[in-house]
Design an enzyme around this catalytic site. Structure first.
Site, PDB file in Angstrom:
ATOM      1  N   LYS A 107       0.967  -1.067  -0.130  1.00 48.89           N
ATOM      2  CA  LYS A 107      -0.119   0.004  -0.056  1.00 48.89           C
ATOM      3  C   LYS A 107       0.860   1.279   0.056  1.00 48.89           C
ATOM      4  O   LYS A 107       0.638   1.992  -0.874  1.00 48.89           O
ATOM      5  CB  LYS A 107      -0.751   0.144   1.167  1.00 48.89           C
ATOM      6  CG  LYS A 107      -1.791  -1.191   1.297  1.00 48.89           C
ATOM      7  CD  LYS A 107      -2.775  -1.119   2.330  1.00 48.89           C
ATOM      8  CE  LYS A 107      -1.907  -1.221   3.824  1.00 48.89           C
ATOM      9  NZ  LYS A 107      -1.186  -2.446   4.088  1.00 48.89           N
TER      10      LYS A 107
ATOM     11  N   ARG B 184      -0.552  -8.673  13.099  1.00 50.16           N
ATOM     12  CA  ARG B 184      -1.221  -7.769  12.476  1.00 50.16           C
ATOM     13  C   ARG B 184      -1.973  -8.361  11.413  1.00 50.16           C
ATOM     14  O   ARG B 184      -3.025  -7.844  10.895  1.00 50.16           O
ATOM     15  CB  ARG B 184       0.146  -6.985  11.669  1.00 50.16           C
ATOM     16  CG  ARG B 184       0.594  -5.936  12.699  1.00 50.16           C
ATOM     17  CD  ARG B 184       2.105  -5.390  12.430  1.00 50.16           C
ATOM     18  NE  ARG B 184       1.991  -4.778  11.110  1.00 50.16           N
ATOM     19  CZ  ARG B 184       3.095  -4.822  10.207  1.00 50.16           C
ATOM     20  NH1 ARG B 184       4.379  -4.917  10.637  1.00 50.16           N
ATOM     21  NH2 ARG B 184       2.929  -4.048   9.105  1.00 50.16           N
TER      22      ARG B 184
ATOM     23  N   ARG C  94      -9.728   1.114   8.524  1.00 52.85           N
ATOM     24  CA  ARG C  94      -9.283  -0.270   9.046  1.00 52.85           C
ATOM     25  C   ARG C  94     -10.421  -0.852   9.551  1.00 52.85           C
ATOM     26  O   ARG C  94     -10.285  -2.149   9.968  1.00 52.85           O
ATOM     27  CB  ARG C  94      -8.092  -0.161   9.780  1.00 52.85           C
ATOM     28  CG  ARG C  94      -6.794  -0.516   9.362  1.00 52.85           C
ATOM     29  CD  ARG C  94      -5.860  -0.336  10.298  1.00 52.85           C
ATOM     30  NE  ARG C  94      -4.591  -1.276   9.904  1.00 52.85           N
ATOM     31  CZ  ARG C  94      -3.479  -0.549   9.432  1.00 52.85           C
ATOM     32  NH1 ARG C  94      -3.479   0.398   8.966  1.00 52.85           N
ATOM     33  NH2 ARG C  94      -2.475  -1.429   9.182  1.00 52.85           N
TER      34      ARG C  94
ATOM     35  N   ARG D   8      11.852  -5.567   4.399  1.00 51.30           N
ATOM     36  CA  ARG D   8      11.335  -4.193   4.247  1.00 51.30           C
ATOM     37  C   ARG D   8      12.530  -3.208   5.173  1.00 51.30           C
ATOM     38  O   ARG D   8      12.896  -3.540   6.243  1.00 51.30           O
ATOM     39  CB  ARG D   8      10.050  -3.872   4.803  1.00 51.30           C
ATOM     40  CG  ARG D   8       9.943  -2.466   4.692  1.00 51.30           C
ATOM     41  CD  ARG D   8       8.298  -1.957   4.963  1.00 51.30           C
ATOM     42  NE  ARG D   8       7.951  -2.513   6.134  1.00 51.30           N
ATOM     43  CZ  ARG D   8       6.430  -2.638   6.172  1.00 51.30           C
ATOM     44  NH1 ARG D   8       5.354  -2.057   5.217  1.00 51.30           N
ATOM     45  NH2 ARG D   8       6.113  -2.933   7.526  1.00 51.30           N
TER      46      ARG D   8
ATOM     47  N   ARG E 281      11.278  -1.532  10.812  1.00 48.58           N
ATOM     48  CA  ARG E 281       9.953  -1.208  11.835  1.00 48.58           C
ATOM     49  C   ARG E 281      10.234  -2.233  13.122  1.00 48.58           C
ATOM     50  O   ARG E 281      10.281  -3.265  12.755  1.00 48.58           O
ATOM     51  CB  ARG E 281       9.015  -1.334  10.992  1.00 48.58           C
ATOM     52  CG  ARG E 281       8.500   0.368  10.389  1.00 48.58           C
ATOM     53  CD  ARG E 281       7.506   0.364   9.545  1.00 48.58           C
ATOM     54  NE  ARG E 281       6.226  -0.303   9.883  1.00 48.58           N
ATOM     55  CZ  ARG E 281       5.054  -0.603   9.370  1.00 48.58           C
ATOM     56  NH1 ARG E 281       5.004   0.244   8.112  1.00 48.58           N
ATOM     57  NH2 ARG E 281       4.065  -0.922   9.634  1.00 48.58           N
TER      58      ARG E 281
END
Ligand code: AP5
Ligand code: MG
Length: 216
Positions: A15, A173, A90, A129, A162
């Protein structure tokens, strides 16, 4: 009439990556609820401290504070022609709040591209990431590496991993996504706004598919 786009999809599907590219090509501001929370955490605000206690566990930040934060952002002058929302709404409570808020600006959600990928792909993407400290640009060590290891190509700031990309938080998550966010698929499909986009393709192919959806 302003244009509002909601990018829907699970953690790690791309996203943020796509939002930066689509924002460039449409001129709409990219509003990421996750980036706004991380900015508050970095600045040590009261909201940041509250958000951190949920984010670190992989849970959603409560609806009321999240909605207030997005309301404030959407009221800023750069959003007069609309916005590209990434990570908000969300929950169905947030989606109803967004509809009410946009009606105050004589607007509504116009497009909801729903980006999909298998769970194995999500895990691999989150695992590799690297995120930029200054503006949240994202890289992947294998699929989208920065020119120089550890440094953002766009603003030369430091890249970091992160805290919520740790394996146990990622599992939570994804679970939270399926229980609390996935109902938005039916919510926006019933309203005729949802278009599925295959996020398992290379970045440029996904961008081309998203831009085709927005041209319709
Ligand atoms: P948030 O920051 O929104 O995280 P998320 O939804 O879990 O999504 P991610 O940012 O992890 O993934 P992404 O889809 O943006 O993927 P990316 O482009 O980085 O939220 C974090 C937390 O904040 C939440 O857990 C929650 O606690 C809180 N929060 C946020 N919004 C909230 C809300 N509305 N209500 C309540 N709480 C909220 O890509 C991932 C990786 O893949 C990158 O390395 C990238 O380079 C790579 N990649 C991307 N696309 C491709 C491709 N096509 N091929 C190969 N690699 C790719
Ligand atoms: Mg993101």
């Amino acid at each position: 009439m302003p244009t509002y786009i909601v990018l829907l999809g699970p953690p790690g599907v791309g996203k943020g990556t796509q939002a930066k590219l689509i924002a460039e090509s449409t001129g709409l501001p990219h509003i990421s609820s996750g980036d706004l929370f991380r900015e508050n955490i970095k600045n040590g605000t009261k909201l940041g401290k509250l958000a951190q206690s949920y984010i670190i566990k992989g849970d959603l930040v409560p609806d009321d504070v999240t909605i207030d934060m997005i309301r404030e952002r959407l009221c800023q002058s750069d959003c007069k022609d609309g916005a590209l929302l990434d990570g908000f709404p969300r929950t169905t409570v947030q989606a109803d709040a967004l509809a009410n808020l946009l009606s105050e600006f004589n607007g509504k959600v116009n497009f909801v591209p729903y980006i999909t990928a298998s769970e194995a792909v999500l895990l691999e993407r989150l695992n590799g990431r690297w995120t930029c400290r200054a503006q949240g640009h994202v890289f992947h060590e294998k699929y989208n590496p920065p020119q120089k290891i550890g440094v953002c190509d766009f603003d030369q700031s430091q890249l970091y991993q992160r805290d919520d990309d740790k394996a146990e938080t990622v599992t939570r998550r994804i679970q939270v996504y399926f229980t609390q966010t996935a109902p938005l698929i039916a919510y926006y499909r019933e309203r005729g706004l949802l278009t599925e986009v295959n996020g398992g393709q290379p970045i440029d192919k996904v961008t081309a598919n998203l831009l085709a959806v927005l041209r319709k």
